[in-house]
Design a protein around this motif. Structure first.
Motif, PDB file in Angstrom:
ATOM      1  N   GLU A 294      59.845  23.570  94.216  1.00  0.00           N
ATOM      2  CA  GLU A 294      60.671  24.246  95.213  1.00  0.00           C
ATOM      3  C   GLU A 294      60.033  24.258  96.596  1.00  0.00           C
ATOM      4  O   GLU A 294      60.727  24.145  97.615  1.00  0.00           O
ATOM      5  N   TRP A 295      58.706  24.423  96.632  1.00  0.00           N
ATOM      6  CA  TRP A 295      58.044  24.695  97.904  1.00  0.00           C
ATOM      7  C   TRP A 295      57.427  23.473  98.568  1.00  0.00           C
ATOM      8  O   TRP A 295      57.129  23.513  99.766  1.00  0.00           O
ATOM      9  N   ALA A 296      57.224  22.376  97.840  1.00  0.00           N
ATOM     10  CA  ALA A 296      56.634  21.184  98.455  1.00  0.00           C
ATOM     11  C   ALA A 296      57.447  20.694  99.662  1.00  0.00           C
ATOM     12  O   ALA A 296      56.870  20.370 100.707  1.00  0.00           O
ATOM     13  N   PRO A 297      58.787  20.651  99.577  1.00  0.00           N
ATOM     14  CA  PRO A 297      59.544  20.190 100.745  1.00  0.00           C
ATOM     15  C   PRO A 297      59.469  21.147 101.932  1.00  0.00           C
ATOM     16  O   PRO A 297      59.841  20.768 103.053  1.00  0.00           O
ATOM     17  N   LYS A 298      58.970  22.372 101.685  1.00  0.00           N
ATOM     18  CA  LYS A 298      58.914  23.390 102.732  1.00  0.00           C
ATOM     19  C   LYS A 298      57.506  23.555 103.309  1.00  0.00           C
ATOM     20  O   LYS A 298      57.240  24.490 104.061  1.00  0.00           O
ATOM     21  N   GLY A 299      56.599  22.644 102.928  1.00  0.00           N
ATOM     22  CA  GLY A 299      55.272  22.626 103.538  1.00  0.00           C
ATOM     23  C   GLY A 299      54.214  23.451 102.838  1.00  0.00           C
ATOM     24  O   GLY A 299      53.098  23.577 103.352  1.00  0.00           O
ATOM     25  N   VAL A 300      54.517  24.015 101.671  1.00  0.00           N
ATOM     26  CA  VAL A 300      53.547  24.832 100.946  1.00  0.00           C
ATOM     27  C   VAL A 300      53.127  24.096  99.678  1.00  0.00           C
ATOM     28  O   VAL A 300      53.967  23.741  98.845  1.00  0.00           O
ATOM     29  N   ARG A 301      51.824  23.845  99.560  1.00  0.00           N
ATOM     30  CA  ARG A 301      51.290  23.137  98.399  1.00  0.00           C
ATOM     31  C   ARG A 301      50.883  24.134  97.316  1.00  0.00           C
ATOM     32  O   ARG A 301      50.138  25.083  97.589  1.00  0.00           O
ATOM     33  N   VAL A 302      51.351  23.908  96.105  1.00  0.00           N
ATOM     34  CA  VAL A 302      51.043  24.779  94.971  1.00  0.00           C
ATOM     35  C   VAL A 302      50.448  23.921  93.860  1.00  0.00           C
ATOM     36  O   VAL A 302      51.095  22.980  93.380  1.00  0.00           O
ATOM     37  N   ASN A 303      49.211  24.219  93.491  1.00  0.00           N
ATOM     38  CA  ASN A 303      48.511  23.483  92.445  1.00  0.00           C
ATOM     39  C   ASN A 303      47.717  24.448  91.580  1.00  0.00           C
ATOM     40  O   ASN A 303      47.632  25.648  91.875  1.00  0.00           O
ATOM     41  N   ALA A 304      47.135  23.932  90.525  1.00  0.00           N
ATOM     42  CA  ALA A 304      46.310  24.754  89.641  1.00  0.00           C
ATOM     43  C   ALA A 304      45.067  23.986  89.228  1.00  0.00           C
ATOM     44  O   ALA A 304      45.052  22.749  89.221  1.00  0.00           O
ATOM     45  N   ILE A 305      44.037  24.730  88.897  1.00  0.00           N
ATOM     46  CA  ILE A 305      42.806  24.183  88.318  1.00  0.00           C
ATOM     47  C   ILE A 305      42.695  24.699  86.893  1.00  0.00           C
ATOM     48  O   ILE A 305      42.914  25.897  86.644  1.00  0.00           O
ATOM     49  N   ALA A 306      42.371  23.815  85.973  1.00  0.00           N
ATOM     50  CA  ALA A 306      42.173  24.201  84.577  1.00  0.00           C
ATOM     51  C   ALA A 306      40.687  24.055  84.244  1.00  0.00           C
ATOM     52  O   ALA A 306      40.226  22.964  83.895  1.00  0.00           O
ATOM     53  N   PRO A 307      39.917  25.128  84.379  1.00  0.00           N
ATOM     54  CA  PRO A 307      38.490  25.037  84.054  1.00  0.00           C
ATOM     55  C   PRO A 307      38.275  24.781  82.562  1.00  0.00           C
ATOM     56  O   PRO A 307      39.023  25.282  81.719  1.00  0.00           O
ATOM     57  N   GLY A 308      37.247  24.001  82.286  1.00  0.00           N
ATOM     58  CA  GLY A 308      36.810  23.848  80.906  1.00  0.00           C
ATOM     59  C   GLY A 308      35.918  25.016  80.524  1.00  0.00           C
ATOM     60  O   GLY A 308      36.130  26.153  80.950  1.00  0.00           O
ATOM     61  N   PHE A 309      34.920  24.745  79.714  1.00  0.00           N
ATOM     62  CA  PHE A 309      33.989  25.794  79.303  1.00  0.00           C
ATOM     63  C   PHE A 309      32.968  25.988  80.425  1.00  0.00           C
ATOM     64  O   PHE A 309      32.127  25.130  80.675  1.00  0.00           O
ATOM     65  N   ILE A 310      33.084  27.128  81.102  1.00  0.00           N
ATOM     66  CA  ILE A 310      32.257  27.423  82.271  1.00  0.00           C
ATOM     67  C   ILE A 310      31.315  28.576  81.928  1.00  0.00           C
ATOM     68  O   ILE A 310      31.738  29.596  81.379  1.00  0.00           O
ATOM     69  N   ASP A 311      30.056  28.415  82.277  1.00  0.00           N
ATOM     70  CA  ASP A 311      29.025  29.414  81.943  1.00  0.00           C
ATOM     71  C   ASP A 311      29.108  30.581  82.920  1.00  0.00           C
ATOM     72  O   ASP A 311      28.405  30.623  83.929  1.00  0.00           O
ATOM     73  N   THR A 312      30.003  31.515  82.625  1.00  0.00           N
ATOM     74  CA  THR A 312      30.176  32.715  83.444  1.00  0.00           C
ATOM     75  C   THR A 312      30.226  33.931  82.532  1.00  0.00           C
ATOM     76  O   THR A 312      30.154  33.823  81.301  1.00  0.00           O
ATOM     77  N   GLU A 313      30.397  35.076  83.146  1.00  0.00           N
ATOM     78  CA  GLU A 313      30.418  36.352  82.434  1.00  0.00           C
ATOM     79  C   GLU A 313      31.448  36.373  81.307  1.00  0.00           C
ATOM     80  O   GLU A 313      31.218  36.955  80.251  1.00  0.00           O
ATOM     81  N   MET A 314      32.597  35.735  81.495  1.00  0.00           N
ATOM     82  CA  MET A 314      33.657  35.757  80.492  1.00  0.00           C
ATOM     83  C   MET A 314      33.248  35.071  79.198  1.00  0.00           C
ATOM     84  O   MET A 314      33.770  35.378  78.122  1.00  0.00           O
TER      85      MET A 314
END
Length: 255
Positions: A177-197
């Motif tokens: 919906e928003w790409a033609p209106k100049g707003v980029r929407v994307n996502a990152i899918a982290p793998g196994f990341i060594d953090t608190e979670m």
């Protein structure tokens, strides 16, 4: 190693981008991946507004902390209104999230709802609230944090997998919906990341071995690995990237 040292991008990404004059909102910026993304944006010239439950120390530069509970809808709306009064937001990173684990047959409905609110409900609400001014200007970037469980089922994480699967599809739909209106929407899918979670998984010798055997890169990811991807997606280098869910996983999904 302190929580911030473990979760932050101490060295920084070799990729650089000029974010001077831009303001980014990063949720969950007090630790882990959110902390690292905030540091990366600050290092590249942005003003960063961090939305998080805990007070944070360690960020320098143009960092604006906003302490709020994103699981509380009223607090969230008040925080957003305050940010929009003071800032033109160019970049939104929906990073904050929660994972509660139970075998599904014993999964309490209250815990299911506790996961859905920050992982999906808040993402939807913040995207709409900060996205509307972006649409009015005809420019802006929104980056959602998906997960490996946007693609795979996992174990004892049905609520988290459901929420992150929804985040991936939500990202694609809004991008259409928003790409033609100049707003980029994307996502990152982290793998196994060594953090608190993931402290419990790192400490579990058997699961840790199984995870490492599945990752072609042969190591857990670091928060700075995700921060580099977030910088790329926020930059003009990604100007033709819309609706993608970018795995940053050491090759886990390719195995």
């Amino acid at each position: 190693m302190t929580e911030h040292e473990k979760g932050s991008s101490a060295v920084g990404s070799p990729f650089t981008a000029d974010l001077t004059g831009k303001t980014a909102v990063v949720t969950g910026a007090s630790s882990g991946i959110g902390y690292a993304i905030a540091e990366e944006y600050l290092r590249n010239g942005a003003t960063v507004v961090g939305l998080h439950r805990r007070a944070v120390t360690g960020h320098g530069g143009e960092y604006v902390p906003v302490v709020t509970d994103l699981a509380d809808q009223e607090q969230t709306r008040a925080a957003v209104a305050g940010v929009l009064r003071e800032h033109r937001v160019d970049i939104l990173v929906n990073n904050a999230g929660l994972n509660l684990r139970h075998p599904f047959e014993d999964f309490p409905f209250e815990d299911w709802d506790r996961v859905q609110r920050p992982n999906l409900g808040t993402v939807v609400e913040l995207t709409k609230a900060f996205g509307r001014p972006m649409l009015a200007r005809g420019s802006g970037v929104i980056i959602n944090l998906a997960s490996m469980l946007s693609f795979t089922g996992g174990f004892t994480a049905s609520a988290y997998a459901a929420s992150k699967g929804a985040v991936a599809q939500f990202t694609k739909s809004v991008a259409n919906e928003w790409a033609p209106k100049g707003v980029r929407v994307n996502a990152i899918a982290p793998g196994f990341i060594d953090t608190e979670m993931n402290v419990a998984l790192v400490a579990d010798e058997t699961r840790n071995r199984q995870i490492l055997e599945r990752i072609p890169a042969g190591r857990w990811g670091k928060a700075e690995d995700i921060a580099g991807a977030a910088l790329f997606l926020a930059s003009d280098a990604a100007r033709f990237v819309h609706g993608t869910v970018l795995p940053v996983d050491g090759g886990y999904l390719a195995r």
